[in-house]
Design an enzyme around this catalytic site. Structure first.
Site, mmCIF file in Angstrom:
data_model
loop_
_atom_site.group_PDB
_atom_site.id
_atom_site.type_symbol
_atom_site.label_atom_id
_atom_site.label_comp_id
_atom_site.label_asym_id
_atom_site.label_seq_id
_atom_site.Cartn_x
_atom_site.Cartn_y
_atom_site.Cartn_z
ATOM 1 N N LYS A 71 0.845 -1.196 0.000
ATOM 2 C CA LYS A 71 0.000 0.000 0.000
ATOM 3 C C LYS A 71 0.879 1.244 0.000
ATOM 4 O O LYS A 71 1.937 1.280 0.645
ATOM 5 C CB LYS A 71 -0.909 -0.021 1.222
ATOM 6 C CG LYS A 71 -1.960 1.087 1.264
ATOM 7 C CD LYS A 71 -2.863 0.913 2.469
ATOM 8 C CE LYS A 71 -3.899 2.015 2.565
ATOM 9 N NZ LYS A 71 -4.785 1.851 3.741
ATOM 10 N N SER A 158 -9.656 1.967 2.839
ATOM 11 C CA SER A 158 -8.755 2.746 2.010
ATOM 12 C C SER A 158 -7.709 1.898 1.266
ATOM 13 O O SER A 158 -6.974 2.402 0.429
ATOM 14 C CB SER A 158 -8.014 3.760 2.884
ATOM 15 O OG SER A 158 -7.224 3.099 3.876
ATOM 16 N N SER A 182 -10.107 -0.698 6.940
ATOM 17 C CA SER A 182 -9.527 -0.404 5.623
ATOM 18 C C SER A 182 -8.908 -1.593 4.912
ATOM 19 O O SER A 182 -8.537 -1.497 3.750
ATOM 20 C CB SER A 182 -8.463 0.708 5.756
ATOM 21 O OG SER A 182 -9.083 1.926 6.072
#
Length: 420
Positions: A71, A158, A182
């Site tokens: 990420k 996210s 997330s």
């Protein structure tokens, strides 16, 4: 003796050659998939940067056969870390986060950085300078091109880029961060496995913080065994105040005639231009909650609710919370308690990208995943079939703090049952 030494060197060279050859084939397969699905018009936009170069000095280990995506709020020495924000679009850390270093030492190839909501703030992966991530899940009876063009849905946030990359087979597994859901929400939307460990088990050094007391580094993969394998290798408002355009991030020159008598005025121009609307909204809300007038009504009340929530979890579970008491007598098992809690990971299936809720309505998506985050508890999303619209539905398993291995084992049982 010399002959034996020569044979040993030859054997080592052969093993090393085979490792590099296998690694090259592995990376090439994933690179082809990424080039096909990620970029261009209609691309999934899961990746924001990639690394197809073979490091011939790479270490060998249990993750030799793994291409892992990271990420974009986790620092990497050889790839930019933008947090999907204009503020950090040119930021190159020059060092690896602890989790990235541990994965490399275990033999993994870091194949790229994945799209995310700006600074991890969002539930749909639409708050990003890199473009919204498209959920790669395909309905039965549709081909790839038809599906991606006709029914574009959110991959969740996210960590939507990490979830989409796994679901589209653009990596073996991926690393994400989970503050209030997330990892689990995108995993549910994309029909894959997503694991948030017990708070503190995986180092956050090198992770760009959103909420220190909630942030966890976790794993997204297509199966529970793969999740467990990667996790085993990885285990070992004030946060944004540093992004002022001077110490960190993009600097915006104040306009002519601007009042520069206060340092905060200089910061304001950079922060207004560098941060997106959702990040600005949360900074303002967080700053207001910490003001003298609102501190008791919001911050302290929230802390009391969080303490009460943790106590509720401790009363429900059979196993005691080893972090919850200094009194040895408080570590007895609760014979009336349970080992796990199960719940739906999301209030619905993946949301259409052109109908994503805005503002406060968007926060409701995390309502089912936030309690485990507030309690610091391990939580695992596993696919549990399809909804009425044919899109994936996920179920989450929550366990007591430190019961990560048991949660993964139970998740594997459920995963086998729901997929059979």
């Amino acid at each position: 003796m010399l002959q034996r030494s020569t044979l040993h060197v030859q054997r080592c060279n052969t093993i090393r050659f085979r490792f590099i050859h296998d690694r090259s084939s592995l990376v090439q397969r994933h690179a082809e998939t990424i080039k096909k699905l990620n970029d261009g018009e209609g691309g999934i936009k899961a990746y924001v940067s990639t690394n197809f170069r073979i490091d011939e000095t790479a270490k060998s280990g249990p993750l030799n056969d793994s291409c892992i995506a990271i990420k974009d709020n986790i620092c990497t020495a050889d790839l930019p870390t933008t947090c999907s924000s204009a503020f950090l679009q040119d930021f190159q850390p020059g060092y690896d986060a602890s989790v990235v270093r541990l994965l490399r030492e275990s033999g993994a190839h870091i194949i790229g950085k994945t799209n995310c909501d700006e600074f991890g703030m969002g539930s749909f992966n639409t708050n990003t300078i890199h473009g919204s991530v498209i959920n790669p899940f395909q309905l039965e009876g549709t081909d790839e091109a038809q599906e991606l063009s006709s029914d574009q849905r959110s991959a969740g946030g996210s960590s939507g880029g990490s979830a989409a990359a796994v679901a589209a087979s653009m990596c073996t597994s991926a690393i994400g961060t989970d503050t209030g859901g997330s990892i689990r929400l995108p995993a549910s939307y994309c029909g894959i496995v997503g694991f948030k460990p017990s708070y503190g088990l995986v180092s956050r050094w090198g992770v760009i913080s959103y909420a220190d007391s909630l942030d966890c580094v976790g794993v997204l993969a297509r199966s529970v065994p793969e999740t467990r394998r990667v996790f085993a290798s990885a285990e070992a408002s004030s946060n944004l105040a540093r992004y002022d355009g001077i110490r960190f991030g993009r600097f915006v020159e104040p306009p002519m005639g601007a009042d520069l008598s206060k340092t905060s005025n200089v910061y304001a121009f950079s922060r207004s231009k560098g941060f997106g609307p959702e990040v600005r909204r949360r900074i303002l809300l967080g700053t207001y909650a910490l003001t003298a007038g609102a501190f008791d009504n919001y911050f302290l009340k929230a802390q009391r609710i969080r303490t009460a929530l943790r106590a509720d979890f401790d009363r429900i579970f059979r196993q005691p919370n080893v972090l919850g008491s200094n009194d040895p007598s408080g570590l007895d098992e609760n014979p009336q308690g349970v080992d796990f809690l199960l719940h739906l990971s999301a209030i619905g299936t993946a949301v259409p990208l052109d109908h994503t809720p805005a503002g406060i309505d968007g926060y409701v998506q995390d309502v089912l995943t936030v309690p485990a985050s507030l309690g610091g508890l391990p939580a695992l999303n596993v696919p549990a079939g399809k909804g009425h619209d044919g899109w994936p539905v996920g179920v989450s398993i929550i366990g007591q703090w430190g019961s990560d291995d048991a949660v993964l084992s139970f998740g594997e049982v459920i995963n086998k049952f729901t997929s059979s």
